[in-house]
Design an enzyme around this catalytic site. Structure first.
Site, short mmCIF file in Angstrom:
data_model
loop_
_atom_site.label_atom_id
_atom_site.label_comp_id
_atom_site.label_asym_id
_atom_site.label_seq_id
_atom_site.Cartn_x
_atom_site.Cartn_y
_atom_site.Cartn_z
N GLU A 116 -1.96 -8.49 4.50
CA GLU A 116 -1.82 -8.70 5.82
C GLU A 116 -3.12 -8.34 6.59
O GLU A 116 -3.43 -8.60 7.87
CB GLU A 116 -0.78 -7.80 6.47
CG GLU A 116 -0.92 -6.28 6.54
CD GLU A 116 -0.76 -5.49 5.27
OE1 GLU A 116 -1.05 -4.42 5.58
OE2 GLU A 116 -0.94 -6.16 4.14
N HIS A 121 -3.69 -5.12 0.66
CA HIS A 121 -3.20 -5.47 1.87
C HIS A 121 -3.42 -6.97 2.25
O HIS A 121 -4.31 -7.10 2.74
CB HIS A 121 -3.95 -4.49 2.98
CG HIS A 121 -3.53 -3.36 3.04
ND1 HIS A 121 -2.38 -2.97 4.10
CD2 HIS A 121 -4.11 -2.04 2.65
CE1 HIS A 121 -2.30 -1.65 3.62
NE2 HIS A 121 -3.48 -1.03 2.88
N CYS A 148 0.93 -1.25 -0.04
CA CYS A 148 -0.18 0.08 -0.08
C CYS A 148 0.76 1.30 -0.11
O CYS A 148 1.39 1.62 -0.83
CB CYS A 148 -0.94 0.06 0.84
SG CYS A 148 -2.42 1.11 0.91
#
Length: 235
Positions: free
Chosen positions: A174, A172, A94
């Site tokens: 994560e 993302h 990002c």
């Protein structure tokens, strides 16, 4: 292999206690893959002393824009350029994706098309991948040497590869659904249009590509790099 996490932002305080901060999420994402992690909070002006303080670098997301005037951005861009020149591998997520592109000569803007929030479908070289996203800024002009590795209709430069030197992703991997829901509850009201939030809520549970991206990040970090090894040996 030691991975240096360059923390470029912080999880909202309301979410940090239960879901962790950004470095915690990457440690979970890449657990069991032979990595050790050390974090430098570069947003807070804590920088490594040397580009070889880690074997590879991972740049996190941030609520800041890469093009904004913040004290940590110029030294971070300088660090990125030195890491790139030495062929020490970098992964950017990002904001990390954006600041690497900007540091190396690309252009990042606040996208006039608005936000991408929640599960998004991408084409990674013919392979469909669904990942959670949370961004308005985008890389709109590529730096020299960058090639598109992933895209969709909304984000043409959703993943970039810089030879064996950097791999960056706008989405993302994560972020779990719990964190996306937390962002919707804490950061979205009055900022992200209601129809996009409704769409994100409807697609909860569909972002199943995190493990695939973790595989790609692992493979990227571990591939041989003769220049980096020679440079480290001479240091």
């Amino acid at each position: 292999m030691r991975i240096g996490i360059l923390q470029c932002g912080q999880s909202p305080a309301q979410l940090k206690r239960d879901l962790g901060d950004y470095p915690d999420m990457f440690v979970r994402l890449l657990a069991g893959r032979g990595f050790d992690f050390t974090t430098w909070h570069v947003e807070g002006m804590e920088f490594p002393q040397d580009i070889h303080d880690a074997d590879g670098w991972l740049l996190t997301g941030s609520r800041h824009g890469a093009y904004e005037d913040h004290a940590f951005i110029p030294p971070l861009e300088d660090f990125i350029r030195r890491v790139h020149d030495a062929a020490v591998p970098m992964v950017g997520i990002c904001f990390g994706h954006q600041i690497i592109a900007q540091a190396l000569g690309g252009t990042v803007v606040k996208h006039p098309g608005g936000w991408a929030v929640g599960a998004q479908d991408y084409d990674f070289g013919g392979q469909p991948v669904t990942l959670n996203a949370w961004h308005q800024d985008q890389v709109v002009a590529l730096p020299p040497g960058a090639q598109v590795a992933g895209r969709n209709a909304f984000c043409e430069n959703a993943a970039l590869i810089y030879g064996d030197r950097a791999f960056t992703v706008q989405a993302h991997p994560e972020f779990g659904d719990d964190f996306i829901q937390g962002l919707m509850d804490t950061r979205a009201k009055g900022v992200v249009p209601d129809d996009l939030l409704a769409g994100a809520a409807a697609r909860m549970g569909q972002a199943d590509g995190a493990s695939l991206l973790a595989d790609r990040i692992e493979a990227f970090f571990k591939q041989p790099r003769a220049l980096a090894q020679a440079d480290k040996g001479a240091a």
